[in-house]
Design an enzyme around this catalytic site. Sequence first.
Site: not given
Length: 472
Positions: A81-83, A397
């Site tokens: 997952r994106h930060g 994240a």
Amino acid sequence: MLPLRRRQRRRLRWGLGGPGAALLLSCAAACALAERAPASRASALSAYFGTKSRYEDVARPRAGGGPAGPCAPLQLVALVRHGTRYPTAKQVGRLRALSGLLLRAGPPGPGLAGALARWPLAYEDWMDGQLVDKGRRDMRQLAARLAARFPPLLGRAGLARVRLVSSSKPRCVDSAVAFARGLWAHWHPGRPEPGPADMEFGPPEINDKLMRFFDHCEKFLTEVEKNDSALYHVEAFKNGPEMQKIIKKVAAILQVPTSDLNADLIQVAFFSCSFDLAIRDIQSPWCDVFDTEDAKVLEYLNDLKQYWKRGHGYAINSRSSCGLFQDIFHHLDRAVEQRQRSQPISSPVIFHFGHAETLLPLLSLMGYFKDKEPLTAYNYKEQVNRQFRSGHIVPYASNLIFVLYHCEHAETPAREYQVQLLLNEEPLPFVHSPETVAVYQELKDHYRDVLQSCHSDQECSLPNITIASDEL
């Protein structure tokens, strides 16, 4: 809409100056007075921020748990997952509405209500879910930890073979780039980082069919995403006794009529605490509005939405992800076949960068975090010890990593290839076994139905409805 590269340049420009700089400077005086995290109240609440949770507050990275004997990692296939990101434009709008409510209540006075009224709104519409500096650090630090953990695959010599796949959302593309930079910096300490074109990595491959499969599933869009009744339990809980108690409490603190507040404003007030903690590493006065019991209720409200929209609530939530699941096993199968033929592994490391909405359906498809009873608006107390806590599964994240091992001198040919799953860098026991390592073929056998019978086109198609009319 601006092309992706132009939007990225525009964001970089804002990061150095322009509207973002003026906004941050306007906050400086007030923020300087705020407590630096970890502050006691923010720390007490941080376990309940749901999908807005910081990785370091809920993840417990732990090495080990791999196969016994002379086994070496052959391939990594990871979903990340994106930060940490800014609030979305929709969330900023609600924060603005909350700020306006306080300003209309009159001049700020002493006490908590006054502190809230004076607290600056640090977010604007243009930020709209973009990756923040903390999010880039999330990715760089994750890359460094994984490089140290799997040097045979993520070593300096293997960087050119790392493949990056991303959702088209800028926060995911930026996360992939930050992750690549983190890998490079880990193996080139003290050296100035080159531009992306001079690194071993190519640009991330954009693949929304994999990373945003939910946008391409007509059945999900019709029956869940665009169906108001699909989130019945979410709306019912908003109007239930647990949330109404919090609304009355907050109205008293803010010195506004209860009728001016609703569950959505209460939730974004709670998220204001989480945003300031995650993005700016400070404790805002909004953290002082809520206690731990309030936080548990608000976490449950968030979990209800994730459960019914992305988790086990409806079968299509998870079945829509079977194409991604099959793609993962396609890579694993190919690595096994290439190793059996004594060929080099063509894609030894593949990192996919997506969303909480990418990971939750996939984990649900695999059978994880499924409670005996579904989460509803009416069983909050019974679900206190539930497995499905979105913040502990998919914080910023978050990551799910499939590690394929090749084991020399295995007892049987089948045991030559084994798999370990890591969730947020911690060994994850299998659904069909309490072990953290499984024979690859046995894992495939367990998921035979999904691998052979789950076809995205069929799962996501709506039934044809033929309406017959009488002949005139």
